[in-house]
Design an enzyme around this catalytic site. Sequence first.
Site, mmCIF file in Angstrom:
data_model
loop_
_atom_site.group_PDB
_atom_site.id
_atom_site.type_symbol
_atom_site.label_atom_id
_atom_site.label_comp_id
_atom_site.label_asym_id
_atom_site.label_seq_id
_atom_site.Cartn_x
_atom_site.Cartn_y
_atom_site.Cartn_z
ATOM 1 N N LEU A 47 3.826 13.938 18.164
ATOM 2 C CA LEU A 47 3.055 15.164 18.019
ATOM 3 C C LEU A 47 1.995 15.337 19.098
ATOM 4 O O LEU A 47 1.676 16.457 19.479
ATOM 5 C CB LEU A 47 2.383 15.205 16.639
ATOM 6 N N GLY A 51 -8.164 10.836 22.344
ATOM 7 C CA GLY A 51 -9.155 9.900 21.817
ATOM 8 C C GLY A 51 -8.643 8.481 21.967
ATOM 9 O O GLY A 51 -8.407 7.990 23.051
ATOM 10 N N PHE A 52 -8.424 7.826 20.837
ATOM 11 C CA PHE A 52 -7.982 6.436 20.854
ATOM 12 C C PHE A 52 -6.611 6.270 20.207
ATOM 13 O O PHE A 52 -6.255 5.170 19.825
ATOM 14 C CB PHE A 52 -9.009 5.556 20.133
ATOM 15 N N GLY A 53 -5.834 7.336 20.070
ATOM 16 C CA GLY A 53 -4.575 7.149 19.369
ATOM 17 C C GLY A 53 -3.500 8.142 19.749
ATOM 18 O O GLY A 53 -3.724 9.096 20.490
ATOM 19 N N THR A 55 -0.248 10.402 17.816
ATOM 20 C CA THR A 55 0.087 10.952 16.504
ATOM 21 C C THR A 55 1.563 11.283 16.448
ATOM 22 O O THR A 55 2.119 11.885 17.385
ATOM 23 C CB THR A 55 -0.748 12.213 16.220
ATOM 24 N N LYS A 72 -0.854 8.206 12.512
ATOM 25 C CA LYS A 72 -1.697 8.078 13.696
ATOM 26 C C LYS A 72 -1.776 6.602 14.071
ATOM 27 O O LYS A 72 -2.135 5.754 13.259
ATOM 28 C CB LYS A 72 -3.092 8.645 13.420
ATOM 29 N N ASP A 170 -14.689 16.971 16.908
ATOM 30 C CA ASP A 170 -13.675 17.580 17.773
ATOM 31 C C ASP A 170 -13.167 18.895 17.179
ATOM 32 O O ASP A 170 -11.965 19.134 17.107
ATOM 33 C CB ASP A 170 -12.513 16.619 18.006
#
Length: 617
Positions: A47, A51-53, A55, A72, A170
């Site tokens: 998807l 940031g830190f990931g 999805t 995530k 965000d």
Amino acid sequence: MRVKTFAKKGIDICGKRLYAGEKLARHCIKAMLGRTLKRHYKIVKYLGGGGFGQTFLASDTQLPDNPVCVVKQLKPQSNDPSTLKIARRLFNTEARVLQKLGEHDQIPSLLAHFEENQEFYLVQQFIEGDSLCEEIKPGCKWAEERVIAFLLEVLTALSYAHQEGVIHRDIKPANLIRRRQDGKIILIDFGAIKQVSTQVPNAQQSQTSLTVGIGTPGYMPSEQAQGKPQLSSDVYALGITAIQALTGIPPRQLPEDPQTGEILWRNRAQVSPKLANILDKMVRYDYRQRYSSASEALQAVSSLTKPNSPLTRRQVFKLAGFAGGGFVASVFARQVFTTSPSSTIVEVSPLQTFTFDVITVDAGGREINRTRQQAEFFPHDVGDGVILEMVSIPGGTFLMGSPPSEDDENREKPQHWVTVKPFFMGKYTVTQAQWKAVASLPKVSRDLNPEPSYFKGANRPVEQVSWNEMVEFCARLFQATGRNYRLPSEAEWEYACRAGTTTPFHFGETITPDLANYLHNNGGTTDVGRFPPNAFGLYEMHGNVWELCADPWHGNYIGAPSDGSVWEADLKHFVAPGASWENIPWRCRSAYRSGVGPDHRKNNCGFRVAFSLARTP
């Protein structure tokens, strides 16, 4: 002086920036596809990332029908121990916070939280819908009423988060989803949130400790970019989003005052001074000059809907429609039903509740789901104990028309987003008993035959009545009650028929003789209420009789209004959707439409009435 953010060259796609360096991550993303986590969640689609990931869309293989969910994955941008530590802390915080927030209707629920092979995962509820990137577009300016409704709805959910001590960090159109089921706006991607506890002054440092600067350039205020987010940082981001909607200009293209750093936007939008002042305060450069939290901002925006505000009652009801029901609609309802009798507001009886089953079928017509649901309505005795049941339809936004796969005549194209205000609609098409009762009321402009129908039956739909006679029916009800009974607009009708669905029929991909009265049945009309209702509690929206609307006929939707109102034109023909007992299933689709003349009478044409909460001046 707005904060300057320096980054590698990339392409912005609806709030997500894709960098050349991300090519390195594509291998990892590809490796995730098809993988099953915890012997439970099978990854089916990528998807996005930020940031830190990363999805992914996944299916839950341990539940019936393998429902989809969102997974995530913690994806640190570096193997540096300090970076990994920060990433792990953020992820664990998100899990704890989402568990608290997930019970709110406008925030996705947390389904699972686990670690596997030194990687961290969150599993969340999947929200079916579209991001507000589809609505807030460059060059597209929203009306002020729509912006106010948007602020009220998002601030309501954001206030809940702030009361739990949570900063979203965000907020932007890409992280606001218009839920297809009911049109409500859902806050997603709390992947950058920080749980805030009561701040304790540091003896050696008077300011808040430095945290990770996460957010999206343009929507992120200066203090957040410096790693010191406040609750008012979310207020800033939402204010910027509202200004973007009003002006049609992306945030990074808005000019700023070189002396103060304040954003200069008022001359690029049509906006009242009161709303402009609120937005200016939401986006102050200095966070101490903003509203301190979403709750404070909500109180300010809500003042625009009070009786002494510059908004008219008509605009207030437009707000309720744009807001998609829920909390905002309930606030408006309380205001409406406590208005003095001398106002233009027309009260209705206390609403009652009824329950019903909603059925979904697959492409072969086999039932695949049945849910028990409730709806609210009020009964109206039109005379001689004959009851007209008016069902409450929540406001919301939907995609009107049909995709190319359904429409080969262009009469249902182009598809376009329409926002519908809350209204009431007949639970059934007008019956012969109801027609006869109203026909006995004093004449307004023309005579009515009390028994015009070809297929006789008190609970069968009235037919062989013209559009002009239907208008007379509504006028007599208005004259007798003061309520603005009317024919629904074409947009209201399709919105009510779909009831949150996007398939050709509200039942799914097809219909069967057990679901609707159409050509495959024995012929002729049937009693109303014989076939299953949709999710709004409306019966026989497919088949039985064509249902005439207030709109004049147009050959396509080019130039159609987006607010659910009647599309005015010459009065040669009027729209009739829904199809009838003598039509093939293809013509019974939610989006299918035909046209009839104002004096046309036939045994396959009927109507149902609508009712708005306010009489507009």
